[in-house]
Motif scaffolding. Structure first.
Motif: not given
Lengths: 547, 1033
Positions: A105-106, A112-113, A530-535, A537, B735-736, B790, B792, B852
């Motif tokens: 998360d942090q 990544w992004g 990062p969770n911003t990907e997992l959320n 993907n 996703p990013d 989102a 998930n 988060e």
């Protein structure tokens, strides 16, 4: 009634015609994407954008990688002065005291992004180039070479943090996509670099000076392949750099990182009017400006890492006393790279004699933890000289334009030295180490091998490439960071000199600048997805370390 | 004209003396309005025989009527009264102004309609209502007055104190005199009516963005002798709430205490405190907040004249409004000019020529008071440390904070520079109306309006010298001062900018109105175009040798010059058809259909995106007109059932050209090649060629009930609004690794808004006391039905299903009481909690608290669920009183803040010595200590370690419910007999106030409940006391 209806119809007819045209407007602040591939100047502007990415992962940009902080703040060589998180504040302290702050998360080390956005832009550019370009083959190749170098540069940023990542080389994006293996990732980086190396010129014309050259590609490859542990590729790439016969070490170490010289291979230039940076304001000494500066400072550990001019080490025991000593540390006896890197008590800086002491006016000392922000004061008794522009004295009015030298020849020597050491060619490796030490007139052992040779390479990288963004990542790729100090970065504190009194009667006290132990978590060798990907993907697998 | 009392007396005498007769009597009397002014032209009709007469110039009438007859008195804008003759010969009548009148005419889309025949949800107030409160911005006068309208005023800065308005939970379209225009700076004296079209069946006629519409109509002349009005008022303003921050000795005490709690030694000694009180050695005791926020003034003058003949009618008005803020140098003044002229220029051809303009001047010191701008003046006032004098060694004192130093008094003075904004706004409407001679009821109208705005902004920043106070670092130390320049930049900087915008609207319509027996038909066809163009440029220069020559030409640092410029254009068009049909005034039908296009969506290359059809229909049934209803003999004057359904289309907030794939130059150069900076070009966000309008389907049902001749009026509406295809940014559902390669906007959002509203009115006269009372309320619940969440993530992190605008944060579990409790709890990785810190709920149960994963939508929105108002006006023998209580319920205010680009953090109101600044008293007094385990607030701390308490959580949410006495006005009309000899028609003097009393949970912290979402100091809402006169000739 009919009359009315006719009237209404007639009336509507008059107004309906041409109304859609009336509504059609053209934006005044952007251009249509179709124009790009018809005009080489426009395509060049498009391609220029990618050059800025060199700055974004460099030491000067803020914020950039690691929120604009030097990753040396995560090593024993550098101490940030602020107790609260923030760019050029206390981010590094937060992480070394509390490595749990690195998570999915942090994660301040996460890029990544932003990196995927840049990769996407390059792929978008390449897809446009392949499908729509109206230019000749030579022009296309130059564009493709520049873009693919930058793509490799970006994937390298991901690979050195994560290993295997999601790979895209086109615009067929899917939400649910798994990551590739580390091998596949490094293969892609290597392939892009190999293409760029053949596509790009050894030198650009004067107007384009600053674009990526063949030498830069090879030099970068020698670095990247060390991370990939592809030793032969690293060595070969370094050899290619030397084969160009274009680069040589500068006579003086203090010129080596300033750019625009024989040693600089890949650099990014700034102008006061922009693009520019404010590194000087952030790391300024006390007295250069009000309320700013002193964001971070070199530590006593770094000072003690320097050899004397004769290649031997100082015995620092006399200064390791909390009670303090009036004995002046032997700063002048240290090798010349020390004076070029660190502003110490009594040295000259911008025409002033520095007094990095409790009541100093040119430079001042602050005990770490007593103020939220150091505001120009040092918490170690030292300031950073390297990377700073001594000629810039009005930092409140003017931004910094000190060039970023991302790769210089000394690194390529040391990259090759390491590759040769891994390839079990110790005497060749030592030759490269010697080349670097010769410049500063330091003696080099005539023969070294095994751990001693590796230690010598380590020492040389730490000193020669100090504060250029290598040390922390080197320690990670060597898998040493999780060892206890001094081998690694677990369970230690950095120290400084609390200097009090006035010129001629200074007292030097050895102080603990951290007041708590620094830690490194083994699992952070691989940074998490990062969770911003997992959320969003559902196909990607988190790294084993983070499951 | 004789004084009224005299006249009534004479009449009574006359009637008493006149002969009695049987059956048909002559009934006489005087008709006056609620202020006692005689009313000429009032229609007086015998209800049974339909015979009637009109009152004379002096308001007198005389009519033949039988004992059992009922007289009906009606007058435009007044409540119609029915009075039984019952053998009386003298019937004096006071007609009440009122909106429950059966004859009341209401402004609706592109026209007016009788209130009784309206089928949509429409509310209207008269301009006179607005004059019952001190004038600032018209937007602030709407709160509490109209059902369905919620207004929140988040700033008190002169010229920037407009309220944000929601109608039934969503932004409304504003229309002034038929043209989409802002109304916030109109002179309230110029306003004839404010009409709010609340549902789709009423609002859909305005097309583009008109999910609801607020229509302002300005005053026009009437066929009458000239009348001149002069009003003047003057008032003073102060903050509604004065923060109580620590004074010097309190600061010393609590700061030491906080250090003690952190395990550090004290900094302040008894001797320091003594010196603070004595003002010795650089110590002092300054209340910077009170020094900064003093008393401001408002002056308001208006003179207007109106009148006309059958050929030409006019209303002209000149207003001047001057506001001096209660922070020095924060000033606003405005000159409003208006001329509305109606002329008959040929047979069947009339011309409306309206021209209005205003000049607005805003002035402040170079530091703003915008709460989102760091270092704003108000922020400096709350952050400045109290233990210094205001001056030291002849220079102003500044105190340090964690980032830059603050010096509120010099920052609000012109020594630090200034910011001046001047704008000139010219608005014109020209309309031609033609009555077709060959067909009765057919008219054509062509209107063109051209609005021109130019604005100049000039900001000069002058670095100034201050003495910066340095805190002692121990009790042995002393305060010291360092002379320093502030802000730190060494060069004076001047930025000058100009912008211009023009709006051209044309509006062409045909209208047909006629009656065929009991059938009433009205048809309207209309076409509208709108063209908006704007351009702006600005330049900045640094370094001025002579500060009084503050012109860009004299900037000396040529290498620091900055220039910029841009332009924009917007085009919209629409067609409207409308049918109104009624049968016997009983059954009412309205059908409208509008077809709109906007430049924001793709047109030629893809169909169905740019243009949209929005139909609406509504039905009404005046049950009270049915024979059977009348036979029930209920005391009901009017009972109407209404219902409507309609579609509206919205683009509001959507940036332009998201349907085009474009590239744009980056705002700064990307690299230096060959010694020169080069630019870069980047693709803009991925184009969504299918991007189109957001739509809403709105359902409304309600009734209007009037009983006992105006003694009771009730309007009630329930509504449901389904909004779909809302264009939203969708990054949160990608996703990013997409690298931002998704549409800038996609039509994916869905919301529903539902609720009800009511308006209850009562007007009566008891002896000489006449009064009216209106209670209105609106309940609105807004919910996300679909949001690009989102996939998930847990449900509590998804917006879908949550209230719109719900506050986001952790769920708190009180304060940690022991180390043991901390060890056994999930904690944040970012900072080690200590006893007295806030404990949070680990919502995902993973053993650690992460922002988060463990936050959610746990608070209500800052926009209230329920808003309402209680209005009262009463009058007794020339004295009048009116007041408005306004309230909002069902809202939360977070004392923490979300900072742009930074994220969540504490504010001054949640963390002691936040940002190394001063602290409100309540926060330290109620802080946790081992001896005070049930404290309201966390432990005292300077700032180490970590920021456990900084996160937004329900711990820091406070109910934002409030009720306030929004306005009160008491007036007296000098009797006409006194004025008559000096030629004055009317003279009224009054005193008034605004925001006089507030009841809210937040006031115990001295926080105004309407404070903005992020508060670290902002320009507070103002309490105003004013007095004024109104003169009519």
């Amino acid at each position: 009634m009919k009359k009315i209806i006719y009237l209404i119809i007639a009336f509507l007819m008059i107004f309906a015609s041409g109304c859609d045209d009336f509504i059609d407007t053209t934006p005044t602040d952007r251009i249509s994407d179709k124009l790009v591939w018809q005009d080489v100047n426009t395509a060049t502007l498009y391609c220029n954008t990618f050059l800025a990415y060199i700055d974004r992962y460099g030491v000067f940009a803020s914020p950039s990688q690691f929120n604009g902080n030097l990753t040396e703040g995560l090593t024993e060589t550098f101490k940030y002065g602020s107790t609260v998180s923030g760019s050029r504040a206390g981010d590094a302290n937060m992480i070394v005291f509390n490595p749990e702050r690195i998570g999915p998360d942090q994660n301040l080390l996460n890029v990544w992004g932003t990196t995927y956005e840049r990769i996407r832009r390059i792929n978008e550019f390449l897809v446009g180039l392949y499908n729509l370009s109206t230019f000749d083959e030579a022009t296309n190749t130059l564009f493709e070479g520049q873009a693919r170098f930058m793509r490799a540069y970006l994937y390298f940023q991901l690979a050195k943090r994560h290993g295997g990542v999601i790979l895209y080389t086109d615009m067929n994006l899917v939400k649910d996509k798994n990551r590739s293996s580390a091998t596949e990732t490094w293969d892609l980086i290597e392939a892009d670099l190999d293409f760029a190396a053949t596509a790009l010129p050894v030198e650009w014309d004067a107007a384009n000076k600053g674009r990526v050259t063949k030498g830069a590609v090879y030099a970068f490859k020698s670095r990247a392949m060390l991370y990939a542990e592809r030793w032969q590729s690293a060595k070969d790439a370094a050899d290619e750099v030397f084969k160009l016969n274009k680069y040589s070490l500068t006579a003086k170490y203090e010129d080596s990182w300033k750019g625009n010289n024989s040693e600089s291979i890949l650099e990014y230039n700034y102008l006061v009017t922009g693009p520019n940076h404010n590194f000087d304001a952030a790391y300024a000494t006390y007295g250069e400006a009000v309320d700013i500066g002193g964001a971070g400072a070199p530590t006593q550990e770094m000072v003690e890492a320097y050899e004397k001019s004769d290649g031997t080490k100082v015995d620092w025991t006399a200064w390791h006393t909390e009670a303090g000593t009036s004995l002046r540390p032997p700063y002048e006896n240290l090798e010349s790279r020390f004076q070029a890197t660190i502003i110490y008590n009594g040295c000259e800086w911008q025409g002033k004699t520095m007094e990095n002491s409790v009541n100093g006016t040119n430079g001042a000392y602050l005990e770490y933890g007593t103020e939220t922000y150091p505001k120009g004061k040092t918490t170690t008794g030292y300031y950073l000289r390297k990377l700073r522009d001594e000629k810039l004295t009005d930092i409140t009015t003017y931004a910094s334009s000190q060039t970023l030298v991302e790769i210089r020849l000394a690194e390529v020597y040391l990259n090759r030295a390491e590759a040769l050491y891994r390839l079990n060619k110790p005497s060749d490796a030592l030759k490269d180490v010697k080349a670097v030490r010769d410049r500063v007139s330091l003696p080099t052992a005539t023969s070294l091998s095994g751990n001693d040779l590796f230690a010598a390479i380590q020492q040389e990288r730490k000193i020669e490439l100090s504060y250029e963004g290598h040390l922390y990542w080197d320690m990670r790729r060597w898998r040493l960071a999780d060892k206890n100090y001094p081998e690694g970065y677990n369970n230690y504190r950095v120290h400084g000199m609390k200097i009090s009194g006035t010129a001629g009667s200074y007292t030097y006290q050895y102080v603990d600048c951290d007041k708590q132990d620094r830690k490194f978590l083994t699992k952070t060798y691989v940074l998490p997805v990062p969770n911003t990907e997992l959320n969003n993907n559902s196909a990607i697998e988190q790294y084993d370390e983070w499951k | 004209m004789l004084p009224l009392i005299m006249k009534m007396f004479l009449f009574s005498l006359f009637i008493l003396l006149s002969s009695h007769s049987y059956g048909q009597n002559i009934v006489k009397g005087v008709v006056v309005d609620s202020k006692g002014e005689t009313l000429p032209g009032v229609s007086v009709i015998v209800k049974q025989s339909k015979l009637g007469t009109m009152t004379s110039v002096d308001g007198e009438y005389s009519i033949q009527a039988g004992d059992k007859d009922i007289l009906v008195f009606s007058y435009l804008g007044m409540v119609t009264q029915e009075i039984k003759v019952d053998g009386k010969n003298l019937i004096n009548v006071i007609l009440q102004e009122g909106s429950s009148s059966l004859d009341e005419v209401v402004v609706v889309g592109y026209g007016t309609q009788k209130k009784v025949s309206i089928t949509g949800a429409v509310s209207q107030i008269n301009g006179e209502e607005l004059l019952k409160a001190p004038a600032t911005s018209v937007t602030n006068l709407l709160a509490g007055r109209i059902s369905g309208v919620a207004a929140l005023q988040q700033s008190g800065q002169p010229g920037s104190d407009v309220a944000s308005i929601l109608v039934r939970g969503a932004a409304a379209k504003y229309v002034v005199d038929g043209i989409p225009r802002d109304f916030s700076q109109i002179d309230p004296n110029d306003i004839a009516t404010i009409s709010v079209l609340k549902d789709a069946s009423a609002a859909a006629v305005y097309g583009l963005d008109a999910s609801s519409v607020i229509i302002i109509t300005t005053k026009r002349g009437a066929e009458s002798p000239s009348k001149i009005n002069f009003t003047a008022s003057y008032g003073i303003s102060t903050n509604t709430e004065m923060l109580k921050l620590l004074d010097g000795p309190q600061f010393a005490y609590w700061y030491n205490k906080a250090r003690e709690m952190d395990g550090n030694s004290p900094v302040f000694s008894q001797e320091h405190v003594r010196k603070m009180l004595a003002g010795e050695d650089g110590w002092g005791n300054t209340n910077w907040y009170e020094e900064t926020f003093g008393t401001g003034t408002n002056a308001n003058y208006n003179v207007n004249a109106s009148g006309g003949t059958d050929k030409i009618k006019y209303f002209v008005s000149l207003g001047y409004f001057d506001q001096k803020g209660n922070v020095k140098n924060f000033d606003y003044d405005r000159i409003n000019l208006r001329s509305n002229i109606d002329a008959t220029i040929a047979k069947n051809l009339t011309l409306n020529f309206d021209i209005s303009g205003r000049v607005e001047d805003r002035m402040r010191s170079t530091w703003s008071s915008d709460p989102t701008v760091g270092g704003n003046v108000a922020q400096q006032a709350v952050r400045a440390l109290p233990f210094t004098p205001t001056e030291w060694n002849g220079l102003p004192v500044a105190t340090p904070t964690a980032s830059s130093i603050v010096s509120p008094l010099v920052s609000s003075s012109l020594d630090a520079g200034y910011r001046k904004d001047k704008s000139n706004i010219l608005q014109t409407n020209i309309a031609l109306n033609y009555n077709f001679p060959f067909l009765k009821g057919l008219t054509a109208r062509f209107m063109v309006s051209y609005d021109y705005t130019d604005a100049m902004a000039k900001q000069f920043t002058i670095p100034y010298y201050v003495y910066k106070a340095n805190l002692p670092s121990s009790t042995d130390g002393d305060i010291s001062y360092t002379k320093t320049q502030f802000p730190s930049s060494g060069d004076a900087g001047l930025t000058e900018g100009a912008s211009r915008s023009t709006t051209l609207v044309t509006n062409t319509s045909l209208k047909y109105d006629n009656q065929f027996g009991l059938h009433n038909i009205s048809l309207l066809a209309l076409a509208e175009t709108q063209k908006v163009d704007g351009n702006a440029f600005s330049a900045t220069g640094y370094g001025f040798d002579i500060l009084s020559l503050d012109e860009l030409s004299y900037a000396t640092k040529a290498d620091r010059n900055i220039i910029g410029g841009s332009s924009s254009q917007a085009r919209m068009a629409g067609y409207l058809g409308r049918l109104n049909y009624s049968y016997d005034n009983k059954y009412l039908l309205e059908v409208t259909s509008r077809y709109d296009g906007t430049y924001q969506f793709a047109g030629t290359n893809i169909s169905g995106k740019r243009w949209i059809l929005t139909p609406a229909t509504s039905l009404g049934w005046r049950m009270s007109e049915e024979g059977w209803f009348k036979n029930l003999s209920l005391p009901v004057d009017n009972f109407k059932l209404r219902g409507g359904i309609g579609k509206t289309a919205l683009t509001n907030g959507l940036p332009s050209y998201f349907y085009l794939n474009t590239l744009s130059l980056l705002s700064t150069p990307v690299a230096v090649l060959g010694g020169s900076a080069v630019n870069g070009l980047n693709t803009s966000q991925l184009a969504n060629i299918n991007l189109t309008w957001a739509k809403s389907l709105q359902y409304n049902a309600g009734f209007d009930l009037n009983m006992w001749n105006g003694l009771l009026g009730l309007e009630f509406d329930v509504f449901y609004k389904y909004i779909y295809d809302m264009p939203l940014q969708i990054g949160s559902s990608y996703p990013d690794s997409f690298g931002g390669y998704y549409y800038g906007y996609e039509n994916v959002g869905k919301q529903d808004h539902k609720g009800f509203e009511f308006r209850l009115s009562h007007a009566n006269k008891i002896s000489d006391f006449s009064y009216s009372f209106v209670l209105n309320g609106t309940y609105t619940k807004r919910r996300w039905l679909s949001y690009p969440d989102a996939v998930n993530t847990p449900d509590y992190l998804k917006l879908t299903g949550k209230e719109v605008g719900a506050l986001e944060g952790f769920i708190s579990l009180g304060l940690y009481q022991s180390e043991e409790e901390i060890i056994n709890s999930a904690v944040l990785a970012s900072g080690k909690a200590r006893p007295g810190d806030i404990k949070y709920l680990d919502r995902n149960g993973d053993g650690v608290i992460t922002y988060e994963q463990d936050r959610g939508y746990v608070g209500k929105s800052a926009y209230p669920n329920f808003t309402g108002g209680i209005q009262f006006s009463g009058e007794w023998r020339g004295f009048d009183i009116s007041f408005l209580w306004q309230g909002a319920l069902g809202r939360d205010v977070a004392l923490t803040g979300i900072y742009p680009g930074v994220g969540m953090d504490n504010s001054l109101f949640t963390k002691t010595f936040y940002h190394s600044s001063n602290t409100p008293l309540y926060l330290v007094e109620n802080s946790w200590t081992p001896d005070n385990p049930s404290a309201i607030f966390p432990r005292l701390s300077i700032d180490l370690p970590g920021n456990n308490n900084a996160y937004s959580s329900d711990f820091w949410y406070r109910s934002g419910d409030y009720i306030r006495l929004k306005s009160l006005q008491i007036g007296y009309n000098i009797p006409t007999k006194v004025l008559r000899p000096v030629g004055i028609g009317q003279l009224r003097v009054y005193v008034e106030g605004q925001n006089l009393l507030t009841f809210s949970e937040l006031t115990k912290y001295n926080i105004d409940p309407e404070q903005p979402g992020v508060s670290n100091g902002y320009y507070p809402q103002q309490r105003v006391f004013a007095g004024g006169i109104k003169l009519t000739f």
